[in-house]
Design a protein around this motif. Structure first.
Motif, PDB file in Angstrom:
ATOM      1  N   LYS A 162       0.826  -1.208   0.000  1.00 19.91           N
ATOM      2  CA  LYS A 162       0.000   0.000   0.000  1.00 19.91           C
ATOM      3  C   LYS A 162       0.856   1.253   0.000  1.00 19.91           C
ATOM      4  O   LYS A 162       0.551   2.234  -0.705  1.00 19.91           O
ATOM      5  N   THR A 205       2.449   1.747  -3.408  1.00 22.83           N
ATOM      6  CA  THR A 205       1.446   2.264  -4.339  1.00 22.83           C
ATOM      7  C   THR A 205       1.252   3.767  -4.147  1.00 22.83           C
ATOM      8  O   THR A 205       1.094   4.523  -5.114  1.00 22.83           O
ATOM      9  N   ALA A 221       8.791   2.430  -8.196  1.00 20.02           N
ATOM     10  CA  ALA A 221       7.534   3.140  -8.432  1.00 20.02           C
ATOM     11  C   ALA A 221       7.564   3.880  -9.769  1.00 20.02           C
ATOM     12  O   ALA A 221       6.541   3.990 -10.458  1.00 20.02           O
ATOM     13  N   TRP A 277       2.115   2.052 -16.414  1.00 21.80           N
ATOM     14  CA  TRP A 277       0.804   2.694 -16.378  1.00 21.80           C
ATOM     15  C   TRP A 277       0.617   3.634 -17.570  1.00 21.80           C
ATOM     16  O   TRP A 277      -0.424   3.625 -18.215  1.00 21.80           O
ATOM     17  N   VAL A 328       2.972  -3.637  -5.348  1.00 23.02           N
ATOM     18  CA  VAL A 328       1.935  -2.622  -5.284  1.00 23.02           C
ATOM     19  C   VAL A 328       0.589  -3.333  -5.147  1.00 23.02           C
ATOM     20  O   VAL A 328       0.516  -4.560  -5.199  1.00 23.02           O
ATOM     21  N   VAL A 345      -3.070  -4.128  -6.578  1.00 23.98           N
ATOM     22  CA  VAL A 345      -3.901  -4.185  -7.781  1.00 23.98           C
ATOM     23  C   VAL A 345      -5.122  -5.040  -7.467  1.00 23.98           C
ATOM     24  O   VAL A 345      -4.981  -6.168  -6.979  1.00 23.98           O
ATOM     25  N   GLN A 382      -2.079  -7.820  -3.197  1.00 23.90           N
ATOM     26  CA  GLN A 382      -0.659  -7.501  -3.335  1.00 23.90           C
ATOM     27  C   GLN A 382      -0.067  -8.284  -4.493  1.00 23.90           C
ATOM     28  O   GLN A 382      -0.259  -9.496  -4.597  1.00 23.90           O
TER      29      GLN A 382
END
Length: 617
Positions: free
Chosen positions: A44, A47, A101, A108, A158, A160, A164
């Motif tokens: 978390k 993320t 990240a 993304w 992360v 989703v 996890q």
């Protein structure tokens, strides 16, 4: 081979080839029935760091921009302040996961570019920005141990779909995402070099962690005579190259010594044992992984092994007939024809193992991209060939008899090879046959082949401009193939036959685990003894350099170059450093920016003078 988690290896390598869900899995992974690893930080929190970085990049690139504005060294978009803000996205506690990240954000943005084609260019630039920032962070990190152990090699996850994801590290993700800016950075390549040499290895008790090789600076020869040394990628690759050269030498010997009687000699027996070992390795991987394992080199190797197997079957059929019979002679000749037919593939197979050398690696990158570009040509060609072939077959079938199939196929193949024969179509469904063949020849030779040439030229120019980065990415990928899912007991084909028939089948199912592990070490030590003796000598030589570098306070892989041998303080004493500082150009800022900065200083001085004048009045 025992201990390899093949499903994990090939999922992490990006073999999932479905739509967006699989594309996302390629970056993030999925939890399955494999042994789970723990994320170094809570998923978390990682993320949250990724989302902070996403907001930063979206604000810095609010619209479509030229990629050069992002990637050039003196970029006015990705400034030092932006990079510093990115570093602070994780704060003091979670700062080590910033690089991971950033790569999450790269995927993304890539995924968003596919889903929103109207803004694809903007999202592609943002994806590039994540690489540029990550590269800057890597190259400005002074603490090498922190960079390697905390930022590049620690595994993070992360969240989703409220779950996890499978933990992974930056080294793996950069390879999966083909992030050339990251894989081409100095810190990344240095870490890959340490992994390649075996200086950084996975912890035996916790596969999610990497530790330093305990004997890295030990110059004692006996301390390196350990079969675990063969787990280092450099030695696994060297072993594969040695076996491939030996395999080629066996084949050359078999081709050069034909046995007219059809008997199988010792060299042929060894050749087919090697082939069986390679086949067993391929089928074992396919059985555990499934269709996702299939790639170009796998198909290439399987065709080669199929030809050799067919040759062996033909030889057995020949031996089933009595000596002196014509049938025995025919099948024996057919066996050698299959064997000789596979010779080009034997030599081409070497490229699979020589890609760790710069020349062959760069060449393979170029060929790979050119073959991808040619898919457009082959797609068009397939449609056109099917259409024209159906037309020719229809003309041949006007009398309800198909008689010229071979003639049609050979004529179309000749046209494709730029050697058309128009005379054969003079009497083929006149005048339609000859007209259609002229049209087919024009479309194939003038239109399609020129499209192919243009595609190859474009691909060659694109790839050669980044050939060094592409090679470094290829080298990192090869290293990770050995590192990311290591085998507990490394038996490289054809030595896997020893493991299969001497260890797994008769012993593994009943022998205690500790005893079985010790027995594997003994067998590995015997099987690899020639290579192990050389590897231990090389490690001893390397350890002396490492020990010397550590005594001087330098990096383990540091080497003193010619121009460094007389480096000292004499330049500063002679005043040469001041001279250089006074004449060196400003390559970070352009001329206009420098002029504006000078103008600002002058205006500032003028304001100060005016204030002093006003105060005196």
């Amino acid at each position: 081979m025992v201990g390899i988690n093949w499903k994990k290896l090939f999922r992490l390598n990006g073999f999932d080839a479905q739509d967006s869900r699989e594309e996302r899995s390629r970056l993030l992974g999925q939890l399955g029935d494999e042994e789970e690893m723990e994320s170094a930080f809570p998923a978390k929190e990682v993320t949250k760091v990724a989302l902070r970085l996403r907001r930063l990049i979206e604000e810095c690139i609010p619209c479509e921009l030229e990629e050069d504005l992002i990637t050039k060294p003196n970029s006015k978009i990705i400034t030092k302040k932006v990079v510093l803000a990115a570093k602070e996205a994780g704060g003091d506690e979670y700062g080590a996961c910033v690089l991971y990240a950033l790569l999450v954000n790269k995927r993304w943005f890539k995924l968003q570019a596919k889903k929103e084609p109207w803004d694809a260019d903007m999202h592609e630039v943002r994806a590039t920005a994540t690489e540029v920032i990550a590269k800057e962070i890597i190259e400005t990190e002074d603490d090498q141990n922190k960079l390697f152990m905390e930022c590049l090699l620690k595994r993070y996850s992360v969240v989703v779909d409220d779950e996890q994801t499978q933990p992974a590290n930056v080294i793996e993700r950069a390879v999966d995402l083909h992030a050339l800016q990251v894989t081409g950075s100095s810190g990344y390549q240095k870490c890959v070099s340490y992994l390649w040499r075996g200086w950084l290895i996975q912890d035996e008790n916790d596969a999610s962690k990497f530790v330093e090789y305990a004997q890295i600076d030990n110059p004692r020869y006996l301390s390196h005579l350990d079969p675990d040394l063969m787990r280092a990628p450099v030695y696994q690759n060297a072993t594969q190259v040695c076996f491939s050269l030996l395999y080629l030498a066996l084949f050359s010997q078999v081709i050069a010594t034909v046995n007219p009687s059809g008997e199988i000699d010792v060299v042929e027996i060894i050749l087919y044992i090697f082939t069986f070992g390679f086949l067993a390795d391929e089928f074992a991987k396919f059985w555990k992984i499934g269709s996702n394992y299939i790639g170009f080199w796998n198909v290439f190797n399987l065709i080669l092994y199929a030809l050799l197997t067919t040759s062996l079957v033909m030889r057995f059929i020949a031996l089933s007939h009595d000596s002196g019979l014509e049938k025995r002679k025919q099948y024996n000749e057919l066996s050698y024809n299959f064997l000789a037919f596979s010779a080009p593939m034997f030599w081409g197979r070497l490229l699979l193992y020589l890609d760790s050398f710069t020349f062959f690696g760069s060449m393979l990158v170029v060929l790979k991209v050119m073959m991808k570009e040619s898919l457009i040509f082959f797609a068009l060609l397939g449609v056109i060939i099917i259409g024209f072939f159906q037309a020719f077959m229809g003309m041949d079938n006007t009398d309800n008899e198909i008689e010229d199939t071979y003639f049609i196929l050979s004529s179309m193949a000749n046209a494709l090879m730029q050697s058309p024969d128009f005379s054969g179509f003079d009497n083929f469904a006149p005048p339609f046959g000859i007209i259609l063949y002229y049209v087919f020849t024009f479309v194939v030779m003038v239109v399609l082949l020129n499209i192919l040439i243009a595609l190859y030229n474009s691909a060659y120019e694109d790839i050669t401009s980044e050939s060094n980065d592409e090679y470094m990415a290829l080298f990192a990928q090869k290293t990770m193939q050995f590192v990311r899912a290591p085998d507990e007991n490394v038996f490289i084909a054809p030595l896997n036959l020893i493991e299969l028939f001497c260890l797994i089948i008769p012993l593994e199912w009943w022998m205690p685990k500790d005893m079985y592990a010790k027995l594997n070490d003994v067998v590995m030590a015997v099987a690899y003894s020639p290579l192990l003796l050389v590897a231990a000598w090389w490690e001893t030589k390397s350890a002396k350099k490492v020990k010397g570098n550590r005594m001087r306070g330098q990096d383990d892989d540091d080497e003193e170059e010619e121009w460094e041998q007389m480096s000292g303080d004499f330049m500063e004493e002679e005043g040469w450093d001041k001279k250089v500082a006074s004449v060196k150009p400003n390559v970070v800022d352009d001329t206009a920016t420098v002029a504006v900065q000078e103008l600002r200083e002058e205006v500032k001085e003028l304001k100060e003078l005016l204030l002093k004048v006003v105060e005196k009045k």
